[in-house]
Design a protein around this motif. Sequence first.
Motif, PDB file in Angstrom:
ATOM      1  N   GLY A 226       0.826  -1.305   0.118  1.00  0.00           N
ATOM      2  CA  GLY A 226      -0.133   0.047  -0.189  1.00  0.00           C
ATOM      3  C   GLY A 226       0.670   1.279  -0.006  1.00  0.00           C
ATOM      4  O   GLY A 226       0.346   2.577   0.520  1.00  0.00           O
ATOM      5  N   LYS A 227       2.014   1.212  -0.453  1.00  0.00           N
ATOM      6  CA  LYS A 227       2.997   2.346  -0.221  1.00  0.00           C
ATOM      7  C   LYS A 227       2.614   3.463  -1.143  1.00  0.00           C
ATOM      8  O   LYS A 227       2.583   4.629  -0.945  1.00  0.00           O
ATOM      9  N   THR A 228       2.123   3.110  -2.787  1.00  0.00           N
ATOM     10  CA  THR A 228       1.821   4.039  -3.181  1.00  0.00           C
ATOM     11  C   THR A 228       0.442   4.940  -2.963  1.00  0.00           C
ATOM     12  O   THR A 228       0.367   5.906  -3.093  1.00  0.00           O
ATOM     13  N   THR A 229      -0.402   4.214  -2.545  1.00  0.00           N
ATOM     14  CA  THR A 229      -1.786   4.624  -2.044  1.00  0.00           C
ATOM     15  C   THR A 229      -1.531   5.579  -0.770  1.00  0.00           C
ATOM     16  O   THR A 229      -2.008   6.687  -0.678  1.00  0.00           O
TER      17      THR A 229
ATOM     18  N   GLU B 100       9.217   6.307  -2.718  1.00  0.00           N
ATOM     19  CA  GLU B 100       8.690   5.063  -2.628  1.00  0.00           C
ATOM     20  C   GLU B 100       9.877   4.019  -3.126  1.00  0.00           C
ATOM     21  O   GLU B 100       9.978   3.904  -4.394  1.00  0.00           O
TER      22      GLU B 100
ATOM     23  N   ASP C 176      -9.075  -1.636   7.205  1.00  0.00           N
ATOM     24  CA  ASP C 176     -10.363  -1.721   7.066  1.00  0.00           C
ATOM     25  C   ASP C 176     -10.964  -2.974   6.463  1.00  0.00           C
ATOM     26  O   ASP C 176     -12.075  -3.520   6.709  1.00  0.00           O
TER      27      ASP C 176
ATOM     28  N   ALA D  36      -4.691   3.135   4.444  1.00  0.00           N
ATOM     29  CA  ALA D  36      -4.420   4.342   3.334  1.00  0.00           C
ATOM     30  C   ALA D  36      -5.878   4.398   2.462  1.00  0.00           C
ATOM     31  O   ALA D  36      -6.066   5.234   1.852  1.00  0.00           O
TER      32      ALA D  36
ATOM     33  N   HIS E 132       2.582  -8.847  -6.417  1.00  0.00           N
ATOM     34  CA  HIS E 132       1.537  -7.791  -6.836  1.00  0.00           C
ATOM     35  C   HIS E 132       1.425  -7.757  -8.369  1.00  0.00           C
ATOM     36  O   HIS E 132       2.444  -7.684  -9.137  1.00  0.00           O
TER      37      HIS E 132
ATOM     38  N   LYS F 102      -0.330  -5.258 -11.014  1.00  0.00           N
ATOM     39  CA  LYS F 102      -1.094  -3.922 -11.142  1.00  0.00           C
ATOM     40  C   LYS F 102      -1.296  -3.481 -12.587  1.00  0.00           C
ATOM     41  O   LYS F 102       0.044  -3.673 -13.274  1.00  0.00           O
TER      42      LYS F 102
ATOM     43  N   ASP G 186      -8.638  -5.727  -7.028  1.00  0.00           N
ATOM     44  CA  ASP G 186      -9.237  -4.653  -6.451  1.00  0.00           C
ATOM     45  C   ASP G 186      -9.226  -3.492  -7.594  1.00  0.00           C
ATOM     46  O   ASP G 186      -8.160  -3.114  -8.232  1.00  0.00           O
TER      47      ASP G 186
ATOM     48  N   ARG H 250      -9.106  -0.183  -8.081  1.00  0.00           N
ATOM     49  CA  ARG H 250      -8.813   0.962  -7.101  1.00  0.00           C
ATOM     50  C   ARG H 250      -9.117   2.442  -7.829  1.00  0.00           C
ATOM     51  O   ARG H 250      -9.322   3.263  -7.119  1.00  0.00           O
TER      52      ARG H 250
HETATM   53  N1  GTP Z   1      -8.534  -2.612   1.647  1.00  0.00           N
HETATM   54  C1  GTP Z   1      -7.338  -1.831   1.527  1.00  0.00           C
HETATM   55  N2  GTP Z   1      -6.633  -1.891   0.462  1.00  0.00           N
HETATM   56  C2  GTP Z   1      -5.682  -1.010   0.307  1.00  0.00           C
HETATM   57  C3  GTP Z   1      -5.243  -0.164   1.350  1.00  0.00           C
HETATM   58  N3  GTP Z   1      -4.057   0.367   0.841  1.00  0.00           N
HETATM   59  C4  GTP Z   1      -3.719  -0.172  -0.232  1.00  0.00           C
HETATM   60  N4  GTP Z   1      -4.859  -0.844  -0.614  1.00  0.00           N
HETATM   61  C5  GTP Z   1      -4.543  -1.685  -1.817  1.00  0.00           C
HETATM   62  O1  GTP Z   1      -3.684  -2.586  -1.888  1.00  0.00           O
HETATM   63  C6  GTP Z   1      -2.968  -2.780  -3.387  1.00  0.00           C
HETATM   64  C7  GTP Z   1      -1.527  -2.392  -3.472  1.00  0.00           C
HETATM   65  O2  GTP Z   1      -1.573  -1.044  -3.035  1.00  0.00           O
HETATM   66  P1  GTP Z   1      -0.183   0.053  -3.850  1.00  0.00           P
HETATM   67  O3  GTP Z   1      -0.548   1.408  -3.272  1.00  0.00           O
HETATM   68  O4  GTP Z   1       0.002  -0.283  -5.001  1.00  0.00           O
HETATM   69  O5  GTP Z   1       0.885  -0.985  -2.913  1.00  0.00           O
HETATM   70  P2  GTP Z   1       2.442  -0.786  -2.916  1.00  0.00           P
HETATM   71  O6  GTP Z   1       2.936  -1.055  -1.608  1.00  0.00           O
HETATM   72  O7  GTP Z   1       2.775   0.689  -3.633  1.00  0.00           O
HETATM   73  O8  GTP Z   1       2.959  -1.701  -4.295  1.00  0.00           O
HETATM   74  P3  GTP Z   1       4.243  -1.889  -4.935  1.00  0.00           P
HETATM   75  O9  GTP Z   1       4.463  -0.648  -5.679  1.00  0.00           O
HETATM   76  O10 GTP Z   1       3.746  -2.884  -6.223  1.00  0.00           O
HETATM   77  O11 GTP Z   1       5.074  -2.537  -4.142  1.00  0.00           O
HETATM   78  C8  GTP Z   1      -4.169  -1.920  -4.133  1.00  0.00           C
HETATM   79  O12 GTP Z   1      -5.182  -2.631  -4.503  1.00  0.00           O
HETATM   80  C9  GTP Z   1      -4.657  -0.922  -2.973  1.00  0.00           C
HETATM   81  O13 GTP Z   1      -5.889  -0.295  -3.313  1.00  0.00           O
HETATM   82  C10 GTP Z   1      -6.097  -0.130   2.490  1.00  0.00           C
HETATM   83  O14 GTP Z   1      -5.654   0.528   3.382  1.00  0.00           O
HETATM   84  N5  GTP Z   1      -7.121  -0.678   2.418  1.00  0.00           N
END
Ligand code: GTP
Length: 371
Positions: free
Chosen positions: A18-21, A95, A169, A197, A276, A278, A303, A305
């Motif tokens: 969830g880093k990018t989120t 990130e 959540d 996030a 992952h 995406k 998901d 998103r």
């Molecule tokens: N339910 C839920 N899903 C989340 C949350 N935060 C992120 N996600 C979901 O997790 C998935 C990955 O989120 P990213 O933000 O892309 O994760 P990341 O860590 O940046 O992924 P990489 O860059 O590939 O390492 C997506 O489907 C998001 O919507 C959260 O708080 N709750």
Amino acid sequence: MSPRKARYIMIGGFLGAGKTTAMARLARRLTDRGQKVGLISNDQSSGLVDTAILRSKGFPVEEIPGGCFCCRFNSLLEAADNLDRSTRPDVFIAEPVGSCTDLIATVSYPLRRIYGERFEVAPMSVLVDPTRAARILGLEKGPQFSEKVIYVYRKQLEEANIIVVNKCDAISPELRDRLVAAMEKSFPRARVVTCSAKDGTGLDAWFDTIDRTAPESGPAMELNYDTYAEGEALLGWLNCTVRLEASAPFDANDTLLALARDIRTRVSAKGHEIAHLKMTLDSEDGTGSLSVVSLVRSDGEPDLRESLLDKVDGGALILNLRAEADPEFLKSAVEASIAAMDGGLRAKMEHMDRFRPARPQPIHRMDGAAP
Ligand SMILES: Nc1nc2c(ncn2[C@@H]2O[C@H](COP(=O)(O)OP(=O)(O)OP(=O)(O)O)[C@@H](O)[C@H]2O)c(=O)[nH]1
Ligand SMILES: [Mg+2]
């Protein structure tokens, strides 16, 4: 350039945590408070879903492709220079690649020791996906990575200043509490916070913790670079860009969800664990809006998103897949799933990279923040 220092905040954590989120959330909060932000995304390869997502939200983003921050330390500085020229950010949010660790010794300490007059480096947060973390800490059963990948995962947590149990959540309060207790027991140096996030719960408390926590200065974490390199190289990496065209308008959101399910079926049928998957589809209608789908484990659900409201005639599909599998297998799985897409879609592969990450070779590795 003025001597004003910019903050440098790194948000780490394993693939899909969830880093990018979270980064987009933090960027929005800072922007709303009148601060200028500059975002830095990073990957082993180019053609990044994350960059597309962050740019679509209107933030200035620099992408560092072709290796992690520690191995591309100078590119990290160039990215900051570019952002300084365009935006002069008060805060950089970076990130790192989700399979990368040892970032305090190889990025935070060098930034503090060599560029301390330019950056005020914040403590490092490491996000976790609770389902993944519960399996790795033995709290729940389910498909797993192999031992050396888990070594990297645990090392990320070991070096964290702040462990962020994200996606609260999506889990029960009971599992959240068990995870926090397990994290505090296994990684006692870190502060542990919880958040979503996605819906925003707990973010203020986490961001306040970043502001209030002094970055550490102690010795670098012990790390076996051979095991780390082997663990990272067990992950196959695939980035591709595909042009889609259709004779009649189609629903891009449904198309991406179906594609994610089809890739999941092919990859999980061989017993491989997805870290992952995406994808973004840009309709190129000039609005900048995207359809975005993610899948963060082989037994998970994709998901949606971000969604496109209207049907589209075509567009550019960016697909990034990281899984514990041979990259050639990932290529054949993705190609087969794209070929099997229905709805009269024509797909033209414009670019594809697939590989295993090379052994990490940091430019700097420092054993403390002070010279
Ligand atoms: N339910 C839920 N899903 C989340 C949350 N935060 C992120 N996600 C979901 O997790 C998935 C990955 O989120 P990213 O933000 O892309 O994760 P990341 O860590 O940046 O992924 P990489 O860059 O590939 O390492 C997506 O489907 C998001 O919507 C959260 O708080 N709750
Ligand atoms: Mg990301």
